[in-house]
Design an enzyme around this catalytic site. Structure first.
Site, PDB file in Angstrom:
ATOM      1  N   TRP A   1       0.844  -1.200   0.000  1.00 46.61           N
ATOM      2  CA  TRP A   1       0.000   0.000   0.000  1.00 46.61           C
ATOM      3  C   TRP A   1       0.882   1.254   0.000  1.00 46.61           C
ATOM      4  O   TRP A   1       0.571   2.248  -0.649  1.00 46.61           O
ATOM      5  CB  TRP A   1      -0.899  -0.006   1.242  1.00 46.61           C
ATOM      6  CG  TRP A   1      -1.761   1.230   1.362  1.00 46.61           C
ATOM      7  CD1 TRP A   1      -3.000   1.412   0.854  1.00 46.61           C
ATOM      8  CD2 TRP A   1      -1.422   2.460   2.026  1.00 46.61           C
ATOM      9  NE1 TRP A   1      -3.461   2.669   1.162  1.00 46.61           N
ATOM     10  CE2 TRP A   1      -2.509   3.333   1.876  1.00 46.61           C
ATOM     11  CE3 TRP A   1      -0.312   2.905   2.730  1.00 46.61           C
ATOM     12  CZ2 TRP A   1      -2.528   4.622   2.396  1.00 46.61           C
ATOM     13  CZ3 TRP A   1      -0.326   4.188   3.247  1.00 46.61           C
ATOM     14  CH2 TRP A   1      -1.414   5.022   3.083  1.00 46.61           C
ATOM     15  N   HIS A   2       1.997   1.169   0.737  1.00 50.42           N
ATOM     16  CA  HIS A   2       2.866   2.343   0.841  1.00 50.42           C
ATOM     17  C   HIS A   2       3.578   2.655  -0.459  1.00 50.42           C
ATOM     18  O   HIS A   2       3.808   3.823  -0.785  1.00 50.42           O
ATOM     19  CB  HIS A   2       3.882   2.156   1.964  1.00 50.42           C
ATOM     20  CG  HIS A   2       3.284   2.330   3.322  1.00 50.42           C
ATOM     21  ND1 HIS A   2       2.666   1.316   3.992  1.00 50.42           N
ATOM     22  CD2 HIS A   2       3.174   3.419   4.125  1.00 50.42           C
ATOM     23  CE1 HIS A   2       2.207   1.757   5.150  1.00 50.42           C
ATOM     24  NE2 HIS A   2       2.496   3.040   5.256  1.00 50.42           N
ATOM     25  N   GLY A   3       3.958   1.643  -1.193  1.00 47.72           N
ATOM     26  CA  GLY A   3       4.664   1.945  -2.426  1.00 47.72           C
ATOM     27  C   GLY A   3       4.855   0.702  -3.262  1.00 47.72           C
ATOM     28  O   GLY A   3       4.932  -0.411  -2.745  1.00 47.72           O
TER      29      GLY A   3
END
Lengths: 468, 349
Positions: free
Chosen positions: A321-323
């Protein structure tokens, strides 16, 4: 438009004053227009993407309420696929194409997926998750479908939390757009104080620590072990102050107008275990994953191997989700592993459980241990390339001779350490500027402005979480 | 009372946004701010542009902004129309009049960053058309492209090549957000002389406590000059200490030849290039060795007309530059003017 800019100061002044001057029935229109303006300051054309998902989810919500059974599931699936599809195209396509290429190459074939040179819409993961939360809650029957398209759009686009959260739930936010908010001096002062606290975290602490962190992490292979450890220590606080500073400004700005957004941080580095850390860090995201992914997989009401699998899956997805990069996957994986080790130890040696760490020494030990594990994982969050990660750990283990500078003199390092410990004490004691009695506001505000001016680092540095 | 406060905040913020978002608003504000003895005046450029960036009180010298005084010219025949593409080294030192230049009967000046208000056109009378291409050393590698020169003489669209989406994005941004809105707001809110003491205090605090110079500025090792950070930082483009390979220089000479060819096709008879050294290249206050960018380039340019004032500026170098400004002073500018005039006199009739 970043919160630590003069543009935002003027924008906030205009929107907030107009909000209180306008009749209640027009206020949502003002907020929606202001949110569009705020979002378009980044890449204007991406408003269209946001609009498309808003239209899909708006209608999906209405049909989810109308239908039952298979049709209902289909509408939910359609909405989720649309949202995840937008994420997949804009955030993960390049990552997928790259990995397909490398995987095929392993088998002696060359597969080139067409390249899309597109910028990631700012805050995409945040508002997509917020939109998904709406359709899931309507599907579950916890939220009525919103009939007013403008109000629903505002739920997704409400400017204070549009680009970096907190990721709100419809039950908490939607009804607030219908409520009549009057000017309440105590609340307005508390909101402004919270914004000031956020600004101090961002420009006084995070951006100061960033000077050393950026300098060391730019060439990890040429810095000594001590320098790397100091940079990692600082980075843990930089990312905390950066992100919680954003959240404070967002929550404070909304509070001034009478909106109550959920808390996103609760002194995370005072946590005594990794699960405790996750109850305090990015609360709106961790509860999102808990409510919509972890529980959907069965949570802990399954066999132990399945439970462990569920935990690992949630953390790996959280990393992604973060990257769209393997380093974020490793970051999530590490947190998953820490959780599993913790659960396993608790299972077989319950006397070791952090909840029993009541004494001073044990309390310190568990806090230091938790902080160290979290900081270790942050290394993978900060360093994108494997060559850098390798160089970092090589230098950390062998401490090869180096003569690189820190980007700060010893006074500034000392000052930064004082800031970090000051913040830690502030968190440990559970202090918050918004709780300070409102009669001190007139004296405190100029003092805080002076602190921000004289000790702030003004580089219009973007918030780290904007990239997600 | 609360309503009144809300109205007041709204009017103030909206007014500020309107002024800061419009060209005419900013022109009005700038004009008002630079009125001498104005209560709400700004002293930003009164003491040199580097003081205006850094607010280091040790460098608060009143800057002499008078134009260089021209010598009496020796040429009797005024047979040159001079066209200048240049930067602030030129326009902040000289009036744009022929009285400074040997053999020149008319002059037109164009800024590198394109001045839409000035349209290029040749003068009617058929005189010798000379193009002077002037730039400070730190910008040379970025500017010396035929396309950059063409953008000044032709429509700027020549060098634009953006997708439809990019163009829509740009148009929306131009309408809703002024390109320099943040700087304009900063100017409107804080560029007041009454704030200077606070700015100086902050600059002193950072320098004395943390050894940190204000962003964009570097203090000379000898402590008596301020430099633009970019010109001292060894890895920055345009730095006097950046490594510039022989190949890069050869490319640059090739670009200069392309510019010369382009200008001659446009109708110019002669093209003169002149690159002004960064102050730090001349003052030699640092314990790093100068990359000799301009002298090395001079050795490679061959038949190209090239005016290099480095050696002349080095004589009594400290008297040729302002201590708190990125530019040369009147004395330095005059040295360059004399060299340029020699070059103009030597051009064939």
């Amino acid at each position: 438009m970043v919160f630590n800019s003069l543009q935002f100061l003027v924008f906030f002044g205009i929107v907030t004053s107009a909000y209180f001057l306008l009749a209640h029935r027009f206020r949502w229109i003002l907020l929606l227009a202001a949110s569009c303006y705020f979002y378009m300051a980044f890449v204007p054309i991406y408003l269209v993407i946001l609009l498309v998902t808003i239209i899909i989810d708006y209608w999906a919500g209405i049909y989810l309420e109308k239908f039952e059974g298979r049709a209902k599931k289909l509408f939910l699936a359609f909405s989720l696929i649309a949202n995840v599809g937008v994420l997949a195209i804009f955030k993960y396509y390049g990552f997928i194409a790259n990995n397909v290429y490398h995987l095929a190459y392993l088998f002696g074939r060359e597969v080139h997926l067409p390249s899309l040179s597109i910028l990631l819409p700012i805050g995409l993961s945040f508002h997509t998750f917020q939109a998904m939360s709406y359709t899931i809650e309507v599907y579950r029957g916890n939220q009525k479908a919103e009939r007013n398209f403008g109000i629903y759009s505002l739920y997704v686009m409400f400017y204070p939390q549009l680009v970096a959260g907190p990721i709100e739930r419809p039950q908490n936010l939607l009804h607030q757009f219908y409520e009549r908010h009057v000017w309440d001096s105590v609340r307005v002062r508390a909101g402004i104080m919270q914004m000031m606290e956020g600004l101090i975290k961002k420009v006084v602490i995070a951006d100061r620590l960033a000077i050393l962190v950026d300098s060391v992490y730019a060439s990890v292979g040429t810095h000594s072990r001590g320098q790397l450890l100091l940079a990692s220590f600082f980075y843990s606080f930089q990312i905390y102050c950066d992100f919680s500073g954003y959240s404070d400004i967002a929550i404070g700005a909304a509070r001034v107008m009478g909106f109550k957004l959920m808390d996103n941080f609760n002194a995370p580095y005072t946590a005594k275990s990794i699960p405790d850390f996750w109850r305090r860090w990015h609360i709106s995201l961790s509860t999102w994953f808990k409510d919509y992914v972890y529980f959907s997989l069965g949570g802990n009401r399954v066999s132990v191997p399945k439970w462990y699998f569920n935990i690992m899956l949630v953390f790996i997805v959280s990393g992604l989700w973060h990257g769209a990069s393997w380093n974020f996957v490793i970051w999530g994986f590490l947190h998953g592993i820490f959780q599993l080790i913790g659960f396993t130890l608790n299972r077989f040696f319950p006397q070791l459980a952090a909840k029993y760490a009541t004494g001073l020494i044990r309390g310190i030990f568990y806090r230091v241990l938790t902080f160290s594990l979290v900081s270790l994982a942050w290394v993978f969050f900060r360093l994108v390339h494997f060559s850098e990660i390798k160089a970092y750990f090589k230098q950390l283990i062998f401490d090869l001779p180096s003569n690189s500078l820190l980007g700060m003199n010893s006074n500034e390092v000392l000052f930064s350490i004082l800031l970090v410990f000051g913040l830690y004490y502030w968190d440990f004691k559970g202090l918050a500027l918004r709780n300070i009695r409102s009669q001190y506001f007139v004296f405190l505000l100029p003092f805080l402005v002076a602190i921000i001016y004289f000790f702030g680092v003004f580089s219009l540095k973007q918030f780290i979480y904007f990239q997600f | 009372m609360k309503k009144l406060l809300a109205v007041l905040v709204f009017v103030l913020c909206a007014g500020l946004l309107m002024v800061s978002s419009s060209q005419s608003g900013m022109s009005w504000l700038t004009h008002a701010r630079y009125q001498p003895n104005s209560l709400l005046g700004s002293d930003k450029y009164l003491y040199g542009d580097l003081y205006g960036i850094s607010y280091l009180s040790n460098f608060k010298y009143i800057k002499d902004v008078s134009a260089v005084r021209p010598d009496e010219l020796i040429s009797k025949q005024k047979d040159i129309s001079l066209y200048v593409i240049g930067d602030s080294y030129f326009y902040s030192s000289f009036e744009i009049i022929p009285a400074y230049f040997e053999r020149v009967n008319s002059i037109q000046f164009f800024k590198w960053d394109h001045s839409p208000e000035v349209t290029f056109k040749f003068t009617q009378a058929r005189t010798k058309r000379v193009l002077l291409v002037e730039s400070v050393e730190r910008n040379v590698l970025n500017l010396m492209y035929k396309e950059r020169v063409a953008a000044i003489f032709e429509k700027p669209e020549v060098i634009q090549n953006k997708s439809v989406f990019a163009q829509i994005n740009r148009s929306i941004k131009q309408i809703l957000y002024h390109r320099t809105l943040e700087e304009n707001l900063s100017f409107a809110l804080f560029d007041l002389a009454l704030f200077s003491k606070f700015k100086e205090l902050k600059a002193e605090l950072n320098l004395s406590l943390f050894g940190r110079e204000p962003a964009g500025v570097k203090l000379a090792k000898s402590k008596d000059f301020l430099y633009l950070d970019q010109t001292v930082d060894s890895v920055a483009d345009g730095s006097s200490f950046q490594v510039v390979s022989e190949m890069r220089l050869a490319e640059l000479v090739q670009n200069m030849r392309q510019i010369e060819d382009y200008a001659k096709k446009m109708g110019f008879d002669e093209v003169i290039f002149s690159f002004i050294p960064n102050p730090v290249s001349v003052l030699a206050t640092e314990d790093k060795s100068y990359n000799q960018f301009i002298p090395r380039l001079e050795n490679k340019v061959g038949s190209i007309h090239f005016v290099n004032p480095t050696d002349e500026l080095k004589q009594q170098a400290k008297q040729n530059f302002f201590k708190s400004d990125s530019h040369w002073n009147q004395r330095g500018a005059k040295i360059w003017l004399d060299l340029l005039n020699k070059q103009l006199l030597s051009l064939p009739k």
